[in-house]
Design a protein around this motif. Structure first.
Motif, short mmCIF file in Angstrom:
data_model
loop_
_atom_site.label_atom_id
_atom_site.label_comp_id
_atom_site.label_asym_id
_atom_site.label_seq_id
_atom_site.Cartn_x
_atom_site.Cartn_y
_atom_site.Cartn_z
N PRO A 126 0.84 -1.21 0.00
CA PRO A 126 0.00 0.00 0.00
C PRO A 126 0.87 1.26 0.00
CG PRO A 126 0.07 -0.97 2.19
CD PRO A 126 0.80 -1.92 1.29
N LEU A 127 0.85 1.98 -1.09
CA LEU A 127 1.70 3.16 -1.25
C LEU A 127 0.87 4.37 -1.67
CD1 LEU A 127 4.53 1.46 -3.36
CD2 LEU A 127 4.61 1.95 -0.90
N ALA A 128 1.27 5.53 -1.16
CA ALA A 128 0.65 6.79 -1.57
C ALA A 128 1.68 7.89 -1.40
CB ALA A 128 -0.59 7.08 -0.72
N PHE A 129 1.98 8.60 -2.48
CA PHE A 129 2.95 9.69 -2.39
C PHE A 129 2.72 10.67 -3.55
CE2 PHE A 129 4.92 6.04 -4.48
CZ PHE A 129 5.32 6.57 -5.70
N GLU A 160 -2.89 13.71 -0.03
CA GLU A 160 -1.92 13.89 -1.11
C GLU A 160 -2.27 15.08 -1.99
OE1 GLU A 160 0.93 12.44 -1.33
OE2 GLU A 160 0.49 11.20 0.42
N ALA A 161 -3.56 15.40 -2.10
CA ALA A 161 -3.98 16.57 -2.87
C ALA A 161 -3.42 17.85 -2.26
CB ALA A 161 -5.50 16.64 -2.94
N PHE A 162 -3.33 17.86 -0.92
CA PHE A 162 -2.73 19.02 -0.25
C PHE A 162 -1.25 19.11 -0.60
CE2 PHE A 162 -0.33 20.97 3.16
CZ PHE A 162 -1.02 22.15 3.37
N HIS A 163 -0.54 17.98 -0.53
CA HIS A 163 0.89 17.98 -0.89
C HIS A 163 1.07 18.49 -2.33
CE1 HIS A 163 2.39 16.30 2.72
NE2 HIS A 163 1.94 15.06 2.54
N ARG A 164 0.20 18.04 -3.20
CA ARG A 164 0.31 18.44 -4.60
C ARG A 164 0.08 19.93 -4.76
NH1 ARG A 164 -2.84 19.75 -8.73
NH2 ARG A 164 -2.12 19.20 -10.84
N ALA A 220 -6.86 4.80 7.76
CA ALA A 220 -5.84 4.64 6.72
C ALA A 220 -4.45 4.62 7.32
CB ALA A 220 -5.97 5.77 5.70
N LEU A 221 -4.19 5.50 8.28
CA LEU A 221 -2.87 5.54 8.92
C LEU A 221 -2.56 4.23 9.63
CD1 LEU A 221 -2.51 9.11 10.50
CD2 LEU A 221 -0.92 8.01 8.93
N LEU A 222 -3.51 3.75 10.41
CA LEU A 222 -3.28 2.52 11.16
C LEU A 222 -3.07 1.32 10.24
CD1 LEU A 222 -5.87 2.99 14.04
CD2 LEU A 222 -3.39 3.14 14.21
N LYS A 223 -3.87 1.23 9.18
CA LYS A 223 -3.72 0.12 8.26
C LYS A 223 -2.38 0.16 7.54
CE LYS A 223 -8.60 -0.82 7.22
NZ LYS A 223 -9.65 -0.83 6.18
N MET A 224 -1.94 1.36 7.13
CA MET A 224 -0.69 1.47 6.39
C MET A 224 0.52 1.27 7.30
SD MET A 224 -1.41 4.38 3.50
CE MET A 224 0.10 3.96 2.63
N PHE A 243 2.68 9.51 2.13
CA PHE A 243 1.62 9.50 3.13
C PHE A 243 2.06 8.88 4.44
CE2 PHE A 243 -2.00 7.45 5.25
CZ PHE A 243 -2.86 8.52 5.39
N SER A 244 2.82 7.80 4.40
CA SER A 244 3.08 7.03 5.62
C SER A 244 4.53 7.02 6.08
CB SER A 244 2.63 5.58 5.41
OG SER A 244 3.36 4.99 4.34
N ASP A 245 5.37 7.89 5.52
CA ASP A 245 6.79 7.84 5.86
C ASP A 245 7.16 8.68 7.08
OD1 ASP A 245 7.41 6.08 3.95
OD2 ASP A 245 8.46 7.45 2.62
N GLU A 246 6.46 9.77 7.30
CA GLU A 246 6.91 10.75 8.28
C GLU A 246 5.92 10.95 9.43
OE1 GLU A 246 9.82 11.95 8.22
OE2 GLU A 246 10.38 11.29 6.22
N ALA A 247 6.47 11.14 10.63
CA ALA A 247 5.75 11.71 11.78
C ALA A 247 4.49 10.94 12.15
CB ALA A 247 5.40 13.17 11.46
N ILE A 248 4.52 9.60 12.07
CA ILE A 248 3.33 8.83 12.37
C ILE A 248 2.85 9.08 13.80
CG2 ILE A 248 2.40 6.50 12.62
CD1 ILE A 248 2.74 7.40 9.75
N ASN A 249 3.77 9.07 14.76
CA ASN A 249 3.38 9.28 16.15
C ASN A 249 2.75 10.65 16.37
OD1 ASN A 249 4.30 6.75 16.91
ND2 ASN A 249 6.34 7.48 17.47
N TYR A 250 3.35 11.69 15.78
CA TYR A 250 2.80 13.03 15.89
C TYR A 250 1.41 13.09 15.27
CZ TYR A 250 7.32 15.04 17.28
OH TYR A 250 8.47 15.36 17.95
N ARG A 251 1.25 12.45 14.13
CA ARG A 251 -0.02 12.52 13.41
C ARG A 251 -1.13 11.78 14.15
NH1 ARG A 251 1.75 10.54 7.63
NH2 ARG A 251 -0.42 11.00 7.08
N LEU A 252 -0.81 10.62 14.72
CA LEU A 252 -1.80 9.90 15.51
C LEU A 252 -2.16 10.69 16.77
CD1 LEU A 252 -0.44 6.25 15.20
CD2 LEU A 252 -2.48 7.20 14.10
N GLN A 253 -1.16 11.35 17.36
CA GLN A 253 -1.43 12.19 18.54
C GLN A 253 -2.36 13.33 18.19
OE1 GLN A 253 2.02 13.49 20.86
NE2 GLN A 253 1.03 15.46 21.23
N GLN A 254 -2.15 13.93 17.01
CA GLN A 254 -3.02 15.03 16.59
C GLN A 254 -4.45 14.55 16.38
OE1 GLN A 254 -2.22 18.66 13.77
NE2 GLN A 254 -2.82 16.95 12.46
#
Length: 290
Positions: A126-129, A160-164, A220-224, A243-254
């Motif tokens: 499962p990839l998204a970037f 990803e639309a935001f990143h784009r 989506a975060l938990l599954k990936m 989508f799933s490479d960076e700051a997972i802990n921070y993002r789940l906390q948010q």
């Protein structure tokens, strides 16, 4: 509370400003070397003025500074060439893996993006970037489409639309280039590392706003994270907004505590070295003016 957008703009501006100051100093020094002009407020020229011309130490410092500047510029040039070559190869590989029918189906199901700004590739993980600088493209894998439900897939696409739209892949590369070229300034490395976190948090906020719920993004975060989607054996990867490479802990906390402030700490050695360097730069500039 200061928004992630404001914080990320401050971090980006800080790193770019540092790079512009250093490049300006190098430009003035190059003008002095090539045309013999005495340029005021130039740190390199001031360093040379401390030694008697054509003396051993004068020549030694000259060679050392020239080697330092050439080394710094070579790092930047090599990284630029590497990124261009990697991105060109990477795009070609992604194009060869594209599933045109599934891409068209998703474009029709999630009609929120400009035409031809998203592709789906055949890949089990499962990839998204988001890749590319001038015309960023969202890339999803068939494994991701199979793994997520409708709401989760929509959240990933909005993320990803935001990143784009925000050209995050380009900004991340610029910050990475600055941090690697100006390795002797710790603040540039801190800026790069923290901008990666901030842009992910911004994209998450955008996805929640567009979908109207945290459930899709959280699922989506938990599954990936559980699936550990990593792009392997495809090509040397360029800088991507993934989508799933960076700051997972921070993002789940948010997601769990959206009102809680997430501290982005600057390590003490980085503060000391950067402040010392700044004070040294200011002192040498003042002396050069006198």
């Amino acid at each position: 509370m200061t928004s992630w957008k404001t914080k990320s703009n401050i971090v980006l501006s800080l790193s770019v400003l540092i790079a512009l100051v250093v490049l300006g100093q190098i430009g003035m020094y190059a003008t002095h070397l090539m045309f013999g002009m005495n340029v005021h407020l130039n740190i390199f020229e001031f360093c040379l003025s401390l030694f008697k011309q054509q003396s051993f130490y004068y020549n030694l410092i000259t060679y050392a500074m020239n080697a330092f500047i050439v080394h710094m510029l070579l790092i930047a040039i090599i990284r630029l060439v590497q990124q261009y070559m990697r991105l060109t190869r990477f795009k070609a590989v992604m194009k060869s893996l594209q599933l045109y029918l599934l891409t068209e189906q998703l474009e029709q199901r999630f009609d929120v993006l400009p035409r031809a700004s998203m592709i789906v590739i055949e890949h089990a993980q499962p990839l998204a970037f988001t890749m590319g600088f001038r015309k960023p493209t969202i890339v999803l894998s068939s494994g991701l489409v199979r793994l997520l439900d409708e709401h989760e897939l929509e959240a990933v696409i909005m993320h990803e639309a935001f990143h784009r739209r925000n050209y995050d892949a380009l900004k991340l590369f610029v910050l990475q280039l600055i941090s690697q070229s100006l390795w002797f300034i710790p603040l540039t490395r801190w800026s790069y590392a923290n901008y990666k976190i901030m842009c992910e948090l911004q994209a998450d906020e955008h996805a929640i706003k567009e979908t109207g719920s945290e459930l899709g993004l959280g699922g989506a975060l938990l599954k990936m994270v559980h699936s550990s989607g990593v792009l392997r054996n495809v090509a040397a990867s360029p800088v991507l907004a993934s989508f799933s490479d960076e700051a997972i802990n921070y993002r789940l906390q948010q997601l769990v505590e959206p009102r809680r402030t997430i501290p982005l700490k600057l390590e003490t050695p980085a503060i000391v070295i950067s402040v010392y360097g700044l004070l040294l730069l200011m002192s040498m500039t003042i002396l050069a003016m006198t």
